[in-house]
Every structure is written in structure tokens, then in C-alpha cells.
Design an enzyme around this catalytic site. Structure first.
Site, PDB file in Angstrom:
ATOM      1  N   GLU A 103       3.364  -3.811  -3.971  1.00 48.06           N
ATOM      2  CA  GLU A 103       2.686  -5.029  -3.491  1.00 48.06           C
ATOM      3  C   GLU A 103       2.526  -5.009  -1.971  1.00 48.06           C
ATOM      4  O   GLU A 103       1.549  -5.541  -1.440  1.00 48.06           O
ATOM      5  CB  GLU A 103       3.444  -6.279  -3.941  1.00 48.06           C
ATOM      6  N   HIS A 139      -0.682  -3.296  -1.026  1.00 54.16           N
ATOM      7  CA  HIS A 139      -1.795  -4.251  -0.998  1.00 54.16           C
ATOM      8  C   HIS A 139      -1.779  -5.047   0.308  1.00 54.16           C
ATOM      9  O   HIS A 139      -2.815  -5.287   0.932  1.00 54.16           O
ATOM     10  CB  HIS A 139      -1.679  -5.233  -2.162  1.00 54.16           C
TER      11      HIS A 139
END
Length: 715
Positions: free
Chosen positions: A504, A507
């Protein structure tokens, strides 16, 4: 999962949610005093426009969104009323600069409705979704507006360069893909479909967390939890208390099919209960049945594609991706399936043979047994278990000494915690993101702990994206669902959870390091089959020895993980690797199959489960031991999110990520020169250039090399 797409689709004008054309948002009573005090109706006074959650109340969102819609409506009216010849500046750029209040308010609203959805927020969302969809239809089917955009596209496209040209292409494409070129009667039907889909997808998204909570497995006797560590048992007790205390202990159902806790539970009957609770959560055998919603969504998507002269929704959806069409997507998948199948059969036989050593020759392995005996087999083969390594994966150390450390080494970034910026939940943290020269690049928010008001999974998004034109720094957040340790104790992670944090944050880096002029093109505004590449690539840093040894330290002693334990754990990463690939392939093929049907081929709600079985059997993936990672009835990526006919993108992007990781390994994984090149050529570019060019410009490859994925997976 990457869900900024959900928010960006609104902001960029590509509706992801869709209700009936006649449906109108339910009126909520809003006091005038609330409107007057509403902090959402004006720019934040905090640094970088950070949301001031200390002043935001749940009944502020609806009036703010209503006001923001009206503000953008007037901005667009000003464009369409302009008597001058349409130009890039007075039409496309003016449109790009419109709706900034709506971007800001919805960026906050959709964050909290996913991460901390209270009953009040759910009521507000019920009004906001149809309102947003109706406004989206209003913009995309405004022929006076579209004709101005089309005039600019026809007359200026070849005169523009760089981001200006790309912006024009993307804006024009967003209108035509929505149906702006349709005849009037088809355009009206398209709007009806969009509106109905918005309501259905919202209903599906609201159903899932309720169904997961309903599926909670209650346990009366602690003896049934044999095999769990003391920490895990304490978590089961804490979860039970937080969910009403129907029994002293409970097991919470996570969003995937297989439940991680099955690897430790010795009680076979309880394992079966947990597994069945997972797979039946929304298939109608309990309180919730998602199939009626699903088949209607599938039918309407197919009709939508047919209105646009595509044979099916998958073809329509893939038009603007790297894969381009279903032929290419299936060719890619079949290549992986062929390599996977013999390995999967061998793995299953090996686990069953191992189990029979202790359970007898008549023992038959069931899907709820697989994780348990696989974990025992792994421990026997590598002489360690997850409980042996968890003490070295303290969440705080993973974040600061792992994720932040790697970002510092590779990109020169520094992170400084802030305690002056309010958040929507007390468990969150906020960090300044600083470049090597001390320049502020972004704010990073992290929300890692699960709660009943948060949907399952993990994701990244932004309160506000980076934009040079808007002079806006990115306000990025990561959300996960880890069990929070009791007060005063550290939260310890599994290796998979550690990798999820790195994922994550990949991202997040894509959003933080964006250096684009236009909001529409910045950050993660790329196709689904590219957007997962930076995140999957960032996982590779978790196991690089220098990074690993920096964060994998015992939470009590501070000592690094012993070399032999580290080598055992890292050496086991491809243990039973076919399972992880198989569950992903199965889910991917289920998604593709649903969206390759015509509107007359959609099965009924009663036939939906059989359709999934038929699809998996035909493509060679029907395997009770390796079920889809998400089955049809709880596949939120597809029915509630933005990944319809797009779940393949995780595997497609993984190929890109492995190719990038190979380049880093060859040229120096922690070398600033390599990191700076990746930052300049990929992470900062957003959607400003052709994505295949961006990939090739960095790797030097003319096309992705799928063989690298099979090698990386040990296949």
C-alpha cells in the site's frame, strides 16, 4: 486493494457508481446554522488544505456536496455560455479547473465512508451517490458542452504538446466512453443504467461489512481455540467484547475466502465452521444474499456495453487499458494457468500425504484443512512458524525502520510525524513527507487497525491529489485492517501483513512523488493494469537484507532476527506458491467470465453459484482445495469497486513489477541513481505519457516479460 480509482472516477468524470434516472436523492433535513458553520464549504485553514476533522461533523457532508455540485454546475455553464470559439484554454482547461470544491469534499467523504462508516454516514451516502451520479450524467450528456470539447479535439489535438495534449485526449475519451456520441434515445437509456448501477453497487458495498459481521464465528470454550497463541486468543476475546459479547470469544471473518486463522486452529470442527461462514456469508444461506444484486449489475453492465456497440462489458472496459482486449487478457491468463496446474496438483497431494502421516491413510484433505496442514508441513520443512517470526514484525518498526527507511535510501525521502493535524480516528498517524533537500512533498496519513465501521481489505487513496496547476501537494492515506494489540502492547504482524504495508505504501509513493501539471493526469490516475505495478514492486524492498535487518527486530530485545530464522523464512516464501497464484487466477477468471456475457446470457440469481462452478471447470481451475480468493457473492473489487473485468490487472501488473524489480536488482536495489530514475520516469509521471512507453523507458524492455513472474513465484 487500490481504491483511489473509486474517488478519481468521480473527480475525473468517469462514474464508478451508478441508480434509476427517475430516482432522486432523499432529502435530509439540514439546519441553516449547520450550513453557516460548515468548514467543508471553504478551503481548509490547515497546512496544504489538510482536512480539519476537528470541525467536520457527519451532517456537514451532504450540504457541502450539494453546494459543491452547484458550484461546478455554474462553472460548466460559464464554459458553455462562452460565445467565443472553443479553445483548449477556454473549454478543456476551464473544465480541468472546475469542481475543485467537489474534489475536496468528496475526497474526504468517500474516505470516511469506507474507513469509518457510521450509521449517519451511511444515510448521507444513500443521498450522495445518486446525487453524484445524476450530476455525472448531467455533465457527460451535456451536448452543448461536449460539442465544445469535440471542436477543440478536432481542431487543436495535433497542435498541442505534452500534458496539454494528453489532457485533451483523456477528457475527450472520458466523454465518448461514457456515451456522448450516442443517439438521443440510447443516451437516455445509458443515464438510466448509470443511475441504477450506482444504487446497486452502493447496496452491495453496504451489504458486505454487515454480512461479514453477521458471519462472525462465536466460541464459548477457550479449549476450542487450541493452537492459537496467547496473543491471538486475547484478540478473539477483545473482538467478542467489541461485537456484543454473544460468547466469550469470536473469530472475525476477513474479506478473502480463506481465513488466515485456519493455519493455527487445531479443532477441525471449528475450522469447518469458520470456512463455511466465510464462503456462505452472502450466498443466501444466511441473513444476506448478494446474488440478486450481482446478476442485475452484470445484466446492466452488459447492456451498457451493447449500447456502445461492444459485444460485452469486458471488451468495453478493457478498451483503455494496457491489455486492450479480452483476447490479450485471456492469452496472458492461459499462459499462467498452464504453468500452474501441474504444480497445484503436486502441492495438494503433498499436503494430504503429510496429513495422513498423523491422521491416517483414510484422511481426506478438505479446503478448511489446507492452511492448517500446510503450516505444519512448512514448519517441519523449514523449522519455523509464523509465531516464531511475528515478534520481529512490530508494526511501528515495519513502518519507520522498514518502509520509511527504504524510501529514504532509494528516493531520498524523510518522514516527520505531526501531532497537530486532526484525523477522523484517534488511531491514525500523520507524517510530513520531505524531499532530500527538505522540501515538503506531501502529507501521509495511515489508518492501520480494523474496526466494525471499516470495510475489509487494504487500500490507498488521497484527500487531494498533486497538481502543479492547482498548486496542491498530495494528501495521501493508507488504510489496512490489522488487529490492534491491547493497550500498551505492540501490534505484531505476520509476514503477509508486513508485505501488505509495503504494498500500500507503493501506491502512496505513486501519489506522493507525482509531479504533474493537471489533477486529472496526476498520481495514480492510470489504467488498472498499470496502477498495481508500483505497489507490487515496492513489496520487493521488504525482503532486501539491508532493509529487512533494519526493521525486523524483536519487539522486546531490539535484536535483529537471527540469520538462520531469517533465511528459513525468506527461503520459504515460495512454499506452496501454486496456491497463491491459483486463488488469484480463479477469482480473475470468474470476474472475466461474468463480464464476457451478453445481456441475454446473464444467469439468474439462483443460477449464479452454478455459473461460477461451470466457468472454473471449463478453464481448468475448479479445485475445491484452491477456491477463488473472492467468490462471486463477496467479490467487492468487481461488484462494489472499480475492478469489473479488471481483476486480472493484479497479475498483469505483477509481471511489470517483477520486471522493474529485476532491473533494480541488476543495477543496485538501494542505489539512489536507480531510485531517482524510477521516480523521474515512472512515479512522477502519472498518466501524462503512454503507459507502455513509461514502462519501457525505465526497464528498456519493449514489452512485459511474463516468464519473470513464473520464475519469481517459483513456478
Amino acid at each position: 486493494m487500490h481504491t483511489q480509482l473509486k474517488h478519481l472516477l468521480f473527480a475525473a468524470g468517469i462514474a464508478c457508481f451508478t441508480l434509476t434516472a427517475q430516482a432522486q436523492p432523499r432529502k435530509l433535513q439540514v439546519k441553516k446554522t449547520v450550513q453557516a458553520a460548515n468548514p467543508l464549504m471553504k478551503p481548509s485553514t490547515l497546512p496544504y488544505n489538510a482536512p480539519d476533522f476537528s470541525k467536520i461533523e457527519s451532517d456537514y457532508y451532504l450540504p457541502a456536496i450539494q453546494a459543491a455540485i452547484e458550484a461546478q454546475r455554474q462553472e460548466i455553464k460559464k464554459i458553455t455560455d462562452n460565445k467565443q470559439k472553443p479553445t483548449f484554454a477556454n473549454t478543456v482547461l476551464a473544465y480541468e479547473r472546475s469542481g475543485q470544491m467537489l474534489n475536496r469534499v468528496t475526497g474526504i467523504f468517500f474516505c470516511v465512508t469506507e474507513a469509518d462508516k457510521t450509521p449517519d454516514l451511511e444515510k448521507a451516502e444513500a443521498a450522495v451517490i445518486p446525487m453524484m451520479t445524476n450530476f455525472e450524467n448531467e455533465i457527460k450528456f451535456n451536448q452543448k458542452f461536449f460539442q465544445r470539447i469535440k471542436y477543440v479535439y478536432d481542431h487543436e489535438l495535433n497542435l498541442l504538446k505534452g500534458e496539454d495534449k494528453k489532457l485533451l485526449e483523456e477528457v475527450y475519451k472520458s466523454f465518448t466512453h461514457a456515451g456522448a456520441l450516442l443517439p438521443k434515445e440510447k443516451m437516455a437509456r445509458m443515464q438510466e443504467i448509470n443511475n441504477r448501477l450506482a444504487k446497486l453497487q452502493q447496496d452491495f458495498g453496504n451489504m458486505l461489512p454487515k454480512a461479514a459481521n453477521e458471519a462472525t464465528v462465536w466460541v464459548n470454550d477457550v479449549k476450542e481455540l487450541s493452537g492459537l497463541s496467547e496473543t491471538d486468543i486475547a484478540q478473539c476475546k477483545k473482538d467478542a467484547e467489541g461485537r456484543g459479547g454473544k460468547a466469550p470469544y469470536c473469530i472475525v471473518i476477513t474479506n478473502t475466502t480463506q481465513q488466515p486463522i485456519l493455519a493455527s486452529l487445531e479443532n477441525r470442527a471449528l475450522r469447518e465452521r469458520v470456512y463455511n461462514a466465510s464462503i456462505h456469508r452472502t450466498d443466501g444461506t444466511g441473513a444476506y444474499n448478494a446474488f440478486p444484486i450481482i446478476v442485475e449489475i452484470a445484466r446492466l453492465r452488459a447492456e451498457k456495453a451493447e449500447l456502445m456497440d461492444f459485444k460485452d462489458y469486458a471488451s468495453y472496459s478493457l478498451e483503455n487499458t494496457m491489455a486492450k482486449n479480452t483476447t490479450n487478457a485471456y492469452a496472458f491468463l492461459r499462459q499462467l494457468i498452464a504453468a500452474y496446474q501441474p504444480k497445484a496438483e503436486a502441492e495438494t497431494k503433498a499436503i494430504e500425504d503429510y496429513a495422513r502421516q498423523t491422521e491416517g491413510t483414510d484422511f481426506h484433505l478438505q479446503p478448511y484443512d489446507r492452511f492448517f496442514y500446510s503450516a505444519k508441513m512448512k514448519k517441519a520443512q523449514y523449522s519455523f512458524s509464523d509465531d516464531d517470526v511475528k515478534p520481529y514484525f512490530n508494526l511501528d518498526s515495519v513502518l519507520v525502520n522498514g518502509i520509511f527507511y527504504a524510501a529514504h535510501r532509494v528516493y531520498g525521502l524523510n518522514f516527520r510525524e505531526r501531532t497537530d493535524l486532526p484525523t477522523y480516528h484517534k488511531d491514525m498517524k500523520v507524517f510530513d513527507v520531505l524531499d532530500s533537500n527538505g522540501k515538503q512533498l506531501a502529507l501521509f496519513y495511515c489508518d492501520y487497525f480494523r474496526r466494525p465501521t471499516k470495510r475489509g481489505g487494504a487500500w490507498m487513496s488521497a484527500f487531494l491529489k498533486q497538481s502543479g496547476d492547482r498548486k496542491q501537494l498530495p494528501l495521501i492515506y493508507n488504510v489496512c485492517n490489522y488487529a490492534k494489540a491491547p493497550e500498551g502492547q505492540p501490534t505484531l504482524l505476520t509476514w503477509d501483513e508486513t508485505q501488505t504495508m509495503f504494498h500500500e505504501f507503493g501506491h502512496a509513493l505513486h501519489g506522493m512523488l507525482s509531479n504533474c501539471t493537471y489533477n486529472t493526469l496526476s498520481g495514480t490516475s492510470v489504467s488498472r493494469d498499470f496502477v498495481e505495478m508500483p505497489s507490487q514492486f515496492n513489496e520487493s524492498f521488504a525482503s532486501i537484507p539491508e532493509v529487512f535487518n533494519h526493521y525486523a527486530r524483536h519487539y522486546k530485545t531490539g535484536e535483529a532476527m537471527p540469520d538462520d530464522l531469517r533465511e528459513k523464512m525468506l527461503g520459504s516464501l515460495n512454499f506452496q506458491s501454486a496456491y497463491a497464484l491459483g486463488e488469484n487466477l480463479a477469482a480473475t477468471c470468474v470476474d472475466m467470465a461474468w463480464h464476457c456475457l451478453s445481456s441475454t446470457e446473464i444467469p439468474t440469481a439462483e443460477e449464479a453459484q452454478q455459473f461460477e462452478t461451470k466457468v472454473l471447470k471449463e478453464i481448468g481451475l475448479l479445485n475445491a482445495q484452491i477456491p477463488p480468493r473472492y467468490s462471486t457473492s463477496y467479490f467487492n473489487h468487481v461488484w462494489g469497486g472499480g475492478y469489473a473485468a479488471g481483476y486480472y490487472s493484479y497479475l498483469w501488473s505483477e509481471v511489470l513489477a517483477v520486471n522493474v524489480a529485476d532491473y533494480f536488482e541488476k543495477h543496485g536495489a538501494l542505489t539512489r541513481a536507480v531510485g531517482d530514475a524510477f521516480r523521474a520516469k515512472v512515479l512522477s509521471r502519472g498518466n501524462t505519457r503512454d503507459l507502455m512507453f513509461i514502462f519501457s523507458d525505465f526497464t528498456g524492455l519493449s514489452a512485459p516479460d511474463a516468464k519473470s513472474l513464473l520464475k519469481a513465484r517459483g513456478l
